[in-house]
Design an enzyme around this catalytic site. Structure first.
Site, PDB file in Angstrom:
ATOM      1  N   ALA A  11      50.652 -37.380   1.364  1.00 16.10           N
ATOM      2  CA  ALA A  11      49.458 -37.555   2.199  1.00 16.10           C
ATOM      3  C   ALA A  11      49.535 -38.765   3.119  1.00 16.10           C
ATOM      4  CB  ALA A  11      48.219 -37.659   1.314  1.00 16.10           C
ATOM      5  N   ARG A  16      55.335 -47.453   8.459  1.00 22.51           N
ATOM      6  CA  ARG A  16      56.584 -48.172   8.724  1.00 22.51           C
ATOM      7  C   ARG A  16      57.589 -47.354   9.534  1.00 22.51           C
ATOM      8  NH1 ARG A  16      57.018 -49.693   2.414  1.00 22.51           N
ATOM      9  NH2 ARG A  16      55.675 -47.857   2.339  1.00 22.51           N
ATOM     10  N   ASN A 377      85.206  -5.236  31.668  1.00 19.63           N
ATOM     11  CA  ASN A 377      85.826  -6.486  32.117  1.00 19.63           C
ATOM     12  C   ASN A 377      85.045  -7.037  33.300  1.00 19.63           C
ATOM     13  OD1 ASN A 377      87.559  -8.477  33.307  1.00 19.63           O
ATOM     14  ND2 ASN A 377      89.174  -7.667  31.993  1.00 19.63           N
ATOM     15  N   ARG A 440      80.964  -4.930  50.788  1.00 20.40           N
ATOM     16  CA  ARG A 440      81.328  -6.168  51.460  1.00 20.40           C
ATOM     17  C   ARG A 440      81.762  -5.775  52.851  1.00 20.40           C
ATOM     18  NH1 ARG A 440      86.685  -6.211  47.774  1.00 20.40           N
ATOM     19  NH2 ARG A 440      88.039  -5.120  49.229  1.00 20.40           N
TER      20      ARG A 440
END
Ligand code: UD1
Ligand code: CA
Length: 456
Positions: A11, A16, A377, A440
């Site tokens: 609890a 510290r 791949n 492309r």
């Protein structure tokens, strides 16, 4: 038949620690301290475990879940007051109560068992687990009488100079006759340096009533470390790390440098797997047999098959199959599933994607939100263009396809089974099965033109 009950004290705020996180939730080897304690207790034959919660009560409960029952200590008035909160759950029951602090994560179940056995053998009303400390500063000291029996425990702040010389400390772990415990708790006062109700005062109270008090001294102070600040936290981490590494080595895992193998308490690793230096294996990770985990790899909450190599890579919340190779320098982000004999090479990022058996992405690619079949791949520099600025879209690459280097696959898009995508393509339409897609601009050669430029 008498039962054993357990009470975990959890609890406190942990001032510290100087932390926003409540003390007992600070992790040691990836697991909150209080969970180490609860799991250790679960290995004993305990009829009921009650955890005393206060600071961070909801978080502690969430962490331990059904491992424990809970009692709330609204104000933290000391360790005796904390145990008192369990009264409604265990007071009056016949049996033995084991009390453990939530900040002593290293005490082994075997040690708790030895303590319980010693308690029974000596027919004591209370048995305290003690240890010899080189530097006892901060711990309660065990004060023994002339016959060598425990007379009382004195806290550091209440101890005289002479008492402070005592090196035998209270580890904060005890067994009590349950009925005697709750009777004595009512008699504890808070007249001491800290104005708290101290649990160890129960020892003196019972002793003065003529009860048998026993002590069980463990020979390992290291094990009984109480973590009150960050220095102790790092010591606990080192001890636990060494312990976890030893467990795996004894079970057949090669660890080249145990000091730099950061393995979570929950991780499972198969025999003949080799861990090279600086590996971090976190959370509920399971690694199979015959794997090689190379330097600087971080694997979090993931499942790795057998015979797989993970080299200098990060794998998060993902599944990796058998005989697969990842890295060096790959990043497998959450919800990815790599099949068997897959290869993910350097500078490849995979996110929320599935790659079927024997598929390869060897260099410099981003595969996100993708279903990749078997025997695919994927060439160097391929990007799944999964994000349009608002939404994420899926890319599907079916079995046996070949994606040429430097391709963009603009999702949502499907590359059909057995197809080729020519290098440098930007694919924005589905590719039917067994096709070649080229997207492309065509190359034009202007012969002799270079000489013309050079002449200028
Ligand atoms: C305690 C013991 C000390 C022992 C040391 C071992 C007391 C008075 N002292 O000191 O003799 O050597 O442990 O590590 O018991 N807690 C509560 N409620 C409270 C106060 C504490 O639940 O009101 C819990 C804390 O969360 C913690 C545990 O009890 O988990 C121990 O408390 P802590 O303040 O750490 O005690 P120490 O000063 O270490
Ligand atoms: Ca403590």
């Amino acid at each position: 038949m008498t039962h054993t009950y357990a009470v975990i004290l959890a609890a406190g705020q942990g001032t510290r620690m100087k932390s926003k996180l409540y003390k007992v939730l600070h992790p040691v080897c990836g697991m909150p301290m209080v969970e180490h304690v609860a799991r250790n207790i679960r290995q004993l034959d305990v009829a009921k475990t009650v955890t005393i919660v206060g600071h961070g009560a909801e978080k502690v409960k969430e962490q331990l879940g059904e491992m424990s029952e809970y009692a709330l200590q609204e104000e933290q008035l000391g360790t005796a007051h904390a145990v008192q909160q369990a009264a409604s759950m265990i007071e009056g029951l016949e049996g033995t109560t084991l009390v453990v602090c939530g900040d002593t994560p290293l005490i082994r179940p075997e040690t708790m068992e030895n303590l319980l056995a010693h308690h029974k053998e000596t027919n004591a009303k209370a048995t305290i687990l003690t240890a010899l400390a080189d530097d006892p500063t901060g711990y309660g000291r065990i004060i023994r009488n002339e016959e060598g029996h425990v007379a009382k425990v004195i806290e550091q702040k209440d101890a005289s100079a002479e008492e402070q010389q005592v090196k035998e400390i209270n580890t904060g772990t005890y067994c009590f006759d349950n009925e005697a415990l709750f009777t004595a708790l009512k008699k504890v006062s808070n007249e001491n340096a800290q104005g708290e109700y101290y649990l160890p005062d129960v020892i003196e109270i019972l002793k003065n009533e003529g009860a048998t008090i026993s002590a069980y001294a463990t020979d390992s102070f290291e094990e009984t470390l109480g973590v009150n600040d960050r220095v102790a936290l790092s010591q606990a981490e080192n001890t636990m790390r060494a312990r976890i590494a030893e467990k795996h080595m004894r079970a057949g895992v090669t660890i080249i440098d145990p000091a730099t193998a950061f393995i979570s308490a929950e991780a499972v690793i198969g025999a003949d797997t080799v861990l090279q230096p600086n590996v971090m294996i976190e959370g509920a990770t399971v690694i199979g047999e015959d794997c090689l985990i190379g330097p600087n790899s971080q694997i979090v909450d993931s499942r790795i098959g057998d015979g797989t190599t993970i080299h200098s890579s990060v794998v998060l919340q993902s599944t990796v199959g058998n005989e697969t190779k990842v890295g060096p320098f790959a990043h497998i982000r959450p919800d990815s599933q790599l099949g068997d004999e897959v290869k993910i090479g350097n500078f490849v990022e995979v996110k929320k994607s599935e790659l079927g058996n024997n598929s390869k992405v060897s260099h410099l690619s981003y595969i996100g939100d993708a279903h990749v079949g078997t025997n695919v791949n994927i060439g160097c520099g391929t990007i799944t263009v999964n994000y349009d600025g608002k939404n994420k879209h899926l890319t599907t690459i079916e079995d046996d396809s070949f994606i040429g280097c430097n391709s963009n696959l603009i999702a949502p898009v499907t590359v059909g089974k057995g197809s080729y995508v020519a290098a440098g393509s930007t694919i924005s339409k589905d590719v039917p099965e067994d096709s070649l897609a080229i997207a492309r601009s065509r190359q034009e050669n202007k012969e002799g033109y270079a000489k013309k430029i050079n002449r200028k």
